[in-house]
Scaffold this active site. Structure first.
Site, mmCIF file in Angstrom:
data_model
loop_
_atom_site.group_PDB
_atom_site.id
_atom_site.type_symbol
_atom_site.label_atom_id
_atom_site.label_comp_id
_atom_site.label_asym_id
_atom_site.label_seq_id
_atom_site.Cartn_x
_atom_site.Cartn_y
_atom_site.Cartn_z
ATOM 1 N N ARG A 118 0.794 -1.217 0.000
ATOM 2 C CA ARG A 118 0.000 0.000 0.000
ATOM 3 C C ARG A 118 0.829 1.270 0.000
ATOM 4 O O ARG A 118 0.586 2.199 -0.764
ATOM 5 C CB ARG A 118 -0.885 0.079 1.261
ATOM 6 C CG ARG A 118 -2.211 -0.562 1.154
ATOM 7 C CD ARG A 118 -2.614 -1.066 2.516
ATOM 8 N NE ARG A 118 -1.692 -2.135 2.862
ATOM 9 C CZ ARG A 118 -1.874 -3.400 2.508
ATOM 10 N NH1 ARG A 118 -2.939 -3.743 1.888
ATOM 11 N NH2 ARG A 118 -0.973 -4.315 2.798
ATOM 12 N N THR A 119 1.802 1.315 0.911
ATOM 13 C CA THR A 119 2.509 2.579 1.090
ATOM 14 C C THR A 119 3.260 2.939 -0.185
ATOM 15 O O THR A 119 3.149 4.052 -0.699
ATOM 16 C CB THR A 119 3.462 2.495 2.303
ATOM 17 O OG1 THR A 119 2.701 2.092 3.438
ATOM 18 C CG2 THR A 119 4.105 3.838 2.590
ATOM 19 N N LYS B 100 26.220 -3.723 -1.124
ATOM 20 C CA LYS B 100 27.679 -3.589 -1.281
ATOM 21 C C LYS B 100 28.290 -2.837 -0.103
ATOM 22 O O LYS B 100 29.463 -2.482 -0.137
ATOM 23 C CB LYS B 100 27.997 -2.843 -2.581
ATOM 24 C CG LYS B 100 27.427 -3.500 -3.819
ATOM 25 C CD LYS B 100 27.789 -2.674 -5.053
ATOM 26 C CE LYS B 100 27.051 -3.158 -6.279
ATOM 27 N NZ LYS B 100 27.209 -2.214 -7.401
ATOM 28 N N ARG C 159 11.392 4.108 3.178
ATOM 29 C CA ARG C 159 11.032 3.142 4.223
ATOM 30 C C ARG C 159 12.302 2.428 4.622
ATOM 31 O O ARG C 159 12.821 1.598 3.885
ATOM 32 C CB ARG C 159 9.982 2.139 3.742
ATOM 33 C CG ARG C 159 9.808 0.991 4.741
ATOM 34 C CD ARG C 159 8.583 0.177 4.506
ATOM 35 N NE ARG C 159 7.393 0.903 4.896
ATOM 36 C CZ ARG C 159 6.167 0.366 4.901
ATOM 37 N NH1 ARG C 159 5.994 -0.887 4.528
ATOM 38 N NH2 ARG C 159 5.128 1.084 5.263
ATOM 39 N N HIS D 37 5.418 5.749 11.638
ATOM 40 C CA HIS D 37 4.843 5.647 10.285
ATOM 41 C C HIS D 37 3.883 6.825 10.115
ATOM 42 O O HIS D 37 2.671 6.666 10.084
ATOM 43 C CB HIS D 37 4.115 4.306 10.167
ATOM 44 C CG HIS D 37 3.763 3.905 8.763
ATOM 45 N ND1 HIS D 37 3.937 4.736 7.671
ATOM 46 C CD2 HIS D 37 3.250 2.753 8.283
ATOM 47 C CE1 HIS D 37 3.529 4.100 6.590
ATOM 48 N NE2 HIS D 37 3.113 2.891 6.929
HETATM 49 C C1 NCD Z 1 1.875 -1.088 8.251
HETATM 50 C C2 NCD Z 1 3.378 -0.926 8.323
HETATM 51 O O1 NCD Z 1 4.088 -1.181 7.344
HETATM 52 O O2 NCD Z 1 3.828 -0.515 9.384
HETATM 53 N N1 NCD Z 1 1.432 -1.296 6.943
HETATM 54 C C3 NCD Z 1 1.155 -0.196 6.169
HETATM 55 O O3 NCD Z 1 2.011 0.610 5.879
HETATM 56 N N2 NCD Z 1 -0.118 -0.020 5.797
HETATM 57 C C4 NCD Z 1 1.336 -2.093 9.197
HETATM 58 C C5 NCD Z 1 1.932 -3.468 9.256
HETATM 59 O O4 NCD Z 1 2.865 -3.824 8.527
HETATM 60 O O5 NCD Z 1 1.439 -4.253 10.068
#
Ligand code: NCD
Length: 264
Positions: free
Chosen positions: A11-12, A41, A62, A90
């Site tokens: 999703r993100t 590397k 991320r 997040h």
């Molecule tokens: C979450 C995350 O990556 O922290 N997912 C997301 O971004 N929608 C929640 C999760 O991984 O449980």
């Protein structure tokens, strides 16, 4: 927009990419950056950022370590958007969560919410609690087995903002009281001790049609997704199941965020 993802994401990453494309921008990036970028590397995050900033106007990162986004922002000349930093935060998930609560319930002030599941290792709930503290929410219940409870830094933050909260390890009595049930997944990949994982798995709850029956008619069920079995699929067809609408809201919130960040 460069999307640098050191941890898995559906999703993100895709909603950030879709958001940028809808705004008329272009996207590039690497998933599994630990394996597919020069991180393998031995390149440091700082060096990677110093290079990628030359190719993009904004970097969505991320990282797999808490504080990764902050480290990147310290050396970057282009905006860094934190799309999750290990078990840390997040923030864009919290923005879309708040937007969802506002859209679904008409506002955030006065809301009572239960944040449920793996609160110790889940970054989405950590950021959501932070952001809820900016509003006059009525109360936050943190419902988790004792070893997976929310960390003291978040509780201290709520205390500073005068937000009422309660820790619980049973969900039943809380369900009828709340406007938002925010369920989360056990963060299996963050456990090194299988016994600890088993203990947390035993102590967590599943949202079922029995939970729906005990909920207020006006309340909603949210989840950042991905889900495992902590919300039974029988819940999906109830109008109060808001999690797929919530995921869709991620697109709009990220469009707004990108256009804000890039218009400076
Ligand atoms: C979450 C995350 O990556 O922290 N997912 C997301 O971004 N929608 C929640 C999760 O991984 O449980």
């Amino acid at each position: 927009m460069a999307a640098l993802f050191y941890e898995p994401s559906t999703r993100t990453r895709l909603s950030f990419e879709a958001a940028m494309l809808r705004l008329g921008g272009k996207v590039m990036g690497t998933e599994s950056a630990r394996r597919f970028s020069s991180a393998l590397k031995g390149e440091s995050l700082e060096d990677t950022i110093r290079v990628v900033e030359n190719y993009a106007d904004v970097i969505v990162l991320r990282h797999d370590k808490e504080g990764g986004a902050e480290r990147a922002a310290k050396v970057s000349s282009v905006p860094i958007i934190n799309a999750g930093d290990g078990p840390g935060q997040h923030p864009t998930q919290a923005l879309l969560d708040l937007y969802t609560i506002r859209r679904e319930l008409g506002g955030i002030d006065g809301v009572t919410a239960a944040l449920i599941g793996d609160l110790a290792k889940g970054r989405a709930v950590r950021s959501l609690a932070y952001l809820l503290s900016k509003y006059a929410v009525a109360k936050i219940y943190f419902v988790a087995p004792p070893s997976a409870q929310i960390a003291p830094d978040i509780l201290a933050h709520l205390g500073e903002h005068g937000i009422a909260y309660e820790l619980a390890d049973e969900l039943g009595a809380i369900v009828p009281l709340v406007d938002v049930i925010y369920q989360t997944r056990i963060q299996k990949e963050r456990y090194t001790d299988p016994e600890e994982l088993a203990r947390v798995q035993q102590g967590c709850y599943t949202i079922t049609s029995a939970t729906l029956a005990a909920m207020k008619q006006s309340a909603i069920v949210m989840h950042p997704l991905p889900r495992n079995d902590e919300i039974a699929t029988e819940v999906d067809s109830d109008p109060r199941a808001a999690y797929f609408r919530q995921a869709r809201n991620g697109l709009f919130v990220r469009m707004a965020l990108l256009s804000m960040v890039l218009s400076h």
